[in-house]
Design a protein around this motif. Structure first.
Motif, PDB file in Angstrom:
ATOM      1  N   PHE A 176       0.828  -1.204   0.000  1.00 54.96           N
ATOM      2  CA  PHE A 176       0.000   0.000   0.000  1.00 54.96           C
ATOM      3  C   PHE A 176       0.870   1.266   0.000  1.00 54.96           C
ATOM      4  O   PHE A 176       0.652   2.174  -0.795  1.00 54.96           O
ATOM      5  N   TYR A 177       1.860   1.317   0.889  1.00 50.60           N
ATOM      6  CA  TYR A 177       2.706   2.501   0.968  1.00 50.60           C
ATOM      7  C   TYR A 177       3.538   2.693  -0.289  1.00 50.60           C
ATOM      8  O   TYR A 177       3.765   3.818  -0.725  1.00 50.60           O
ATOM      9  N   TRP A 178       3.982   1.603  -0.902  1.00 50.37           N
ATOM     10  CA  TRP A 178       4.713   1.723  -2.164  1.00 50.37           C
ATOM     11  C   TRP A 178       3.793   2.324  -3.217  1.00 50.37           C
ATOM     12  O   TRP A 178       4.189   3.226  -3.958  1.00 50.37           O
ATOM     13  N   CYS A 179       2.549   1.849  -3.284  1.00 49.41           N
ATOM     14  CA  CYS A 179       1.597   2.344  -4.277  1.00 49.41           C
ATOM     15  C   CYS A 179       1.312   3.829  -4.093  1.00 49.41           C
ATOM     16  O   CYS A 179       1.286   4.587  -5.071  1.00 49.41           O
ATOM     17  N   ILE A 180       1.116   4.250  -2.868  1.00 48.65           N
ATOM     18  CA  ILE A 180       0.851   5.666  -2.594  1.00 48.65           C
ATOM     19  C   ILE A 180       2.037   6.524  -3.033  1.00 48.65           C
ATOM     20  O   ILE A 180       1.868   7.549  -3.703  1.00 48.65           O
ATOM     21  N   ARG A 181       3.242   6.103  -2.683  1.00 48.90           N
ATOM     22  CA  ARG A 181       4.447   6.854  -3.066  1.00 48.90           C
ATOM     23  C   ARG A 181       4.582   6.906  -4.587  1.00 48.90           C
ATOM     24  O   ARG A 181       4.874   7.956  -5.161  1.00 48.90           O
ATOM     25  N   TYR A 182       4.320   5.798  -5.229  1.00 52.12           N
ATOM     26  CA  TYR A 182       4.445   5.722  -6.679  1.00 52.12           C
ATOM     27  C   TYR A 182       3.367   6.567  -7.367  1.00 52.12           C
ATOM     28  O   TYR A 182       3.648   7.270  -8.340  1.00 52.12           O
ATOM     29  N   LEU A 183       2.139   6.540  -6.860  1.00 52.18           N
ATOM     30  CA  LEU A 183       1.081   7.384  -7.419  1.00 52.18           C
ATOM     31  C   LEU A 183       1.437   8.862  -7.304  1.00 52.18           C
ATOM     32  O   LEU A 183       1.218   9.637  -8.238  1.00 52.18           O
ATOM     33  N   ASN A 184       2.003   9.252  -6.180  1.00 50.58           N
ATOM     34  CA  ASN A 184       2.423  10.639  -6.006  1.00 50.58           C
ATOM     35  C   ASN A 184       3.539  11.003  -6.988  1.00 50.58           C
ATOM     36  O   ASN A 184       3.581  12.124  -7.498  1.00 50.58           O
ATOM     37  N   LYS A 185       4.412  10.072  -7.258  1.00 47.62           N
ATOM     38  CA  LYS A 185       5.483  10.305  -8.225  1.00 47.62           C
ATOM     39  C   LYS A 185       4.900  10.520  -9.629  1.00 47.62           C
ATOM     40  O   LYS A 185       5.337  11.402 -10.365  1.00 47.62           O
ATOM     41  N   ILE A 186       3.896   9.742  -9.974  1.00 45.76           N
ATOM     42  CA  ILE A 186       3.259   9.895 -11.282  1.00 45.76           C
ATOM     43  C   ILE A 186       2.545  11.244 -11.380  1.00 45.76           C
ATOM     44  O   ILE A 186       2.656  11.951 -12.384  1.00 45.76           O
ATOM     45  N   LYS A 187       1.823  11.605 -10.330  1.00 41.60           N
ATOM     46  CA  LYS A 187       1.132  12.900 -10.329  1.00 41.60           C
ATOM     47  C   LYS A 187       2.130  14.050 -10.485  1.00 41.60           C
ATOM     48  O   LYS A 187       1.872  15.011 -11.204  1.00 41.60           O
ATOM     49  N   ALA A 188       3.278  13.941  -9.829  1.00 40.05           N
ATOM     50  CA  ALA A 188       4.300  14.983  -9.933  1.00 40.05           C
ATOM     51  C   ALA A 188       4.932  15.013 -11.324  1.00 40.05           C
ATOM     52  O   ALA A 188       5.269  16.082 -11.836  1.00 40.05           O
ATOM     53  N   ARG A 189       5.090  13.859 -11.943  1.00 40.65           N
ATOM     54  CA  ARG A 189       5.708  13.772 -13.263  1.00 40.65           C
ATOM     55  C   ARG A 189       4.811  14.353 -14.348  1.00 40.65           C
ATOM     56  O   ARG A 189       5.271  14.861 -15.348  1.00 40.65           O
ATOM     57  N   SER A 223       9.947  -3.691 -11.218  1.00 42.40           N
ATOM     58  CA  SER A 223      10.556  -4.290 -10.025  1.00 42.40           C
ATOM     59  C   SER A 223       9.501  -4.579  -8.965  1.00 42.40           C
ATOM     60  O   SER A 223       9.494  -5.639  -8.349  1.00 42.40           O
ATOM     61  N   PHE A 224       8.607  -3.629  -8.759  1.00 42.55           N
ATOM     62  CA  PHE A 224       7.523  -3.804  -7.802  1.00 42.55           C
ATOM     63  C   PHE A 224       6.643  -4.985  -8.194  1.00 42.55           C
ATOM     64  O   PHE A 224       6.319  -5.848  -7.380  1.00 42.55           O
ATOM     65  N   LEU A 225       6.253  -5.032  -9.465  1.00 42.05           N
ATOM     66  CA  LEU A 225       5.364  -6.084  -9.933  1.00 42.05           C
ATOM     67  C   LEU A 225       5.980  -7.462  -9.751  1.00 42.05           C
ATOM     68  O   LEU A 225       5.330  -8.387  -9.264  1.00 42.05           O
ATOM     69  N   LEU A 226       7.232  -7.589 -10.103  1.00 41.69           N
ATOM     70  CA  LEU A 226       7.899  -8.880  -9.966  1.00 41.69           C
ATOM     71  C   LEU A 226       8.055  -9.276  -8.502  1.00 41.69           C
ATOM     72  O   LEU A 226       7.858 -10.424  -8.135  1.00 41.69           O
ATOM     73  N   GLU A 227       8.390  -8.313  -7.667  1.00 45.15           N
ATOM     74  CA  GLU A 227       8.585  -8.602  -6.245  1.00 45.15           C
ATOM     75  C   GLU A 227       7.280  -9.003  -5.559  1.00 45.15           C
ATOM     76  O   GLU A 227       7.211  -9.995  -4.843  1.00 45.15           O
TER      77      GLU A 227
END
Length: 105
Positions: free
Chosen positions: A15-28, A92-96
């Motif tokens: 969950f925390y990885w997803c939130i961080r990653y979503l924020n990265k996408i929004k910023a990009r 990397s996330f998906l595979l892990e």
């Protein structure tokens, strides 16, 4: 010791990885009208819904899980075709978290 396994990931880690990653996408993509963000979110939402609705036997579930991983991988590869770093991090996330031993083909 060299033979120690890494700690198992929990749904909270995911969950925390997803939130961080979503924020990265929004910023990009700040001027993207959230199209990329929304598409990313839709892909993940579909995957989660399919995963949760699966009430099949273990062998069928594993086969379906492999198909879902492949579908998500392919969709993310197309979504982030010009964003190698975002795709690499997601891959990397998906595979892990899927437990896959190799990337989908």
């Amino acid at each position: 010791m060299d033979n120690e396994m890494p700690p198992e990931r929990t749904p909270v880690d995911e969950f925390y990885w997803c939130i961080r990653y979503l924020n990265k996408i929004k910023a990009r993509y700040p001027d993207d009208q959230n199209t990329t963000y929304k598409r990313f979110f839709e892909i993940l939402q579909t995957c989660l819904e399919e995963r949760q609705s699966s009430q099949e036997d273990l062998a069928a579930y594993r086969h379906r899980e492999q198909q879902m991983v492949h579908n998500v991988y392919t969709q993310m590869q197309a979504l982030f075709i010009n964003e190698e770093d975002l795709f690499t991090e997601f891959k990397s996330f998906l595979l892990e978290f899927s437990g896959a031993t190799q990337q989908p083909r």
